[in-house]
Scaffold this motif. Structure first.
Motif, short mmCIF file in Angstrom:
data_model
loop_
_atom_site.label_atom_id
_atom_site.label_comp_id
_atom_site.label_asym_id
_atom_site.label_seq_id
_atom_site.Cartn_x
_atom_site.Cartn_y
_atom_site.Cartn_z
N CYS A 180 -4.08 -1.26 -19.09
CA CYS A 180 -3.15 -2.14 -18.38
C CYS A 180 -2.81 -3.32 -19.29
O CYS A 180 -3.72 -4.01 -19.78
CB CYS A 180 -3.77 -2.63 -17.07
N GLN A 226 5.87 2.74 -14.98
CA GLN A 226 4.64 1.97 -14.85
C GLN A 226 3.58 2.74 -14.06
O GLN A 226 3.90 3.54 -13.19
CB GLN A 226 4.93 0.64 -14.15
N TYR A 228 -0.06 2.62 -11.77
CA TYR A 228 -0.81 1.77 -10.85
C TYR A 228 -2.13 1.35 -11.46
O TYR A 228 -2.90 2.18 -11.98
CB TYR A 228 -1.07 2.52 -9.53
N CYS A 232 -5.38 -4.70 -10.78
CA CYS A 232 -4.26 -5.56 -10.40
C CYS A 232 -3.72 -5.20 -9.02
O CYS A 232 -2.98 -5.98 -8.40
CB CYS A 232 -3.14 -5.46 -11.42
N GLU A 233 -4.06 -3.99 -8.55
CA GLU A 233 -3.61 -3.46 -7.27
C GLU A 233 -2.09 -3.39 -7.17
O GLU A 233 -1.50 -3.62 -6.12
CB GLU A 233 -4.19 -4.28 -6.10
N THR A 234 -1.47 -3.09 -8.28
CA THR A 234 -0.02 -2.88 -8.32
C THR A 234 0.32 -2.13 -9.60
O THR A 234 -0.52 -2.00 -10.51
CB THR A 234 0.74 -4.22 -8.28
N LYS A 235 1.54 -1.63 -9.70
CA LYS A 235 1.96 -0.95 -10.91
C LYS A 235 2.19 -1.98 -12.01
O LYS A 235 2.77 -3.04 -11.78
CB LYS A 235 3.23 -0.14 -10.67
N GLN A 236 1.73 -1.61 -13.23
CA GLN A 236 1.87 -2.51 -14.37
C GLN A 236 2.33 -1.73 -15.60
O GLN A 236 2.19 -0.50 -15.67
CB GLN A 236 0.52 -3.18 -14.69
#
Length: 364
Positions: A180, A226, A228, A232-236
């Motif tokens: 990430c 992107q 997950y 971060c608990e989201t797409k990066q």
């Protein structure tokens, strides 16, 4: 061991890919299909399985009489039985050419798309054949183990994950490091492969090493690609890099000559230079797994033509005489080593060890 699958990684796992979208071409009823011919040196080792026995090309030269006695697989697979007949007919050398119509018919019953007299992909055909042979051999050995009661009941569940001569020869594993770019957390993903589909980085000329470097270079996945991140608990945005964590004994490279961008379709006619000996895969293999870093070419499948029509041929190396031969439908001719390098190469078969001479198993 995971089940050998048609969808095993012959491409990078994060890309959307359709086998049908590549559209290179073989005519379904071709005599001595190039992929089958290219497979025969490798599948000599199937003699050790006691199932797919195929005499090798030099039997007559060595003065040994050979009458094939194939311990077929019963009702497990008509495809495997027909394939064994094709192998035997080809390696006995009693005929100038061999028609695989029985094998093609049996194969077409399982995969009707190959029954059509339309253009098909040699790479797709190869993956389906290897998958079918693996599944058949696995079921055969599972049944024999049950019949002989040779394993404890508590261990029988493990039979479902048995390997076969196919996986032991052709199956490798890629390891992806996924970083990430925001939190720098690193995770890993393993992916089994039987064919590596290599991008072609140049329009006119490049080397196989250039293709390998392009495949194994670090990629940055951004925007719609992107991944997950659980931290971060989201797409990066993510950096992804692959290496080989398990190198197969026989590695098959698919050169991605057929490019489809929207409605535009084209064939890349790049002249790709590939070595006949000592292909060094050291830069792409995890250091602790570098048992077989160097490979020698044993077969090539060539495609001439374009997306609307074309023709397949094969170059194969005789494991006894070490001579190269060109297989072009019913015509077989010896060729010099210098002719093996061609701009029409589509599939490359490399082996890290010499092929053994098949010896028929005889009943005691």
């Amino acid at each position: 061991m995971p089940s050998y699958s048609v969808s095993a990684a012959s491409h990078r796992w994060w890309n959307t890919f359709s086998l049908e979208s590549t559209l290179p071409l073989f005519k379904s009823k071709t005599i001595c299909h190039p992929c089958s011919r290219a497979l025969t040196p490798a599948l000599q080792d199937a003699v050790r399985e006691g199932t797919l026995w195929s005499p090798y090309e030099g039997l007559n030269q060595l003065g040994e009489a050979a009458v094939p006695q194939i311990p077929f697989l019963g009702d497990c697979s008509e495809v495997a039985t027909a394939f064994a007949y094709v192998m035997t007919d080809m390696w006995l050398g009693d005929s100038d050419c061999v028609s695989p119509e029985i094998f093609w018919s049996a194969f077409g019953k399982l995969y009707p798309a190959f029954m059509k007299k339309t253009q098909q992909d040699a790479q797709e055909f190869l993956i389906y054949v290897l998958n079918e042979l693996h599944e058949t051999l696995k079921k055969y050995h599972r049944r024999r183990s049950y019949e002989k009661r040779s394993i404890p009941r508590s261990c029988r569940k493990m039979i479902a994950n048995e390997s076969s001569i196919i996986t032991r020869l052709f199956e490798g594993q890629l390891n992806y490091s996924i970083i990430c770019l925001k939190c720098e957390n690193c995770t890993y993903k393993n992916e089994v492969f039987t064919v590596l589909s290599l991008p072609i980085p140049s329009k006119y000329e490049c080397s196989l090493q250039d293709c390998l470097q392009c495949f194994f270079q670090q990629d940055t996945l951004a925007w719609d690609n992107q991944i997950y991140c659980s931290f971060c608990e989201t797409k990066q945005e993510t950096a992804v890099k692959a290496n080989i964590s398990k190198a197969p004994k026989i590695i098959v490279f698919h050169l991605k000559r057929f490019d489809i961008l929207g409605t535009m379709k084209r064939k890349l006619r790049t002249d790709i230079h590939y070595p006949l000996t000592n292909l060094d895969l050291t830069p792409y293999i995890c250091p602790i797994f570098r048992k077989h870093p160097k490979y020698n070419l044993c077969a090539v499948v060539n495609h001439s033509g374009d997306l609307d029509g074309g023709h397949y041929t094969a170059f194969c190396k005789n494991s006894v005489t070490h001579a190269w031969y060109n297989f072009d439908d019913t015509r077989v001719s010896e060729i010099p080593d210098t002719s093996v390098q061609t701009a029409t190469a589509y599939l490359l078969f490399y082996s890290c060890q010499p092929f053994s001479i098949p010896i028929q198993k005889r009943k005691s």
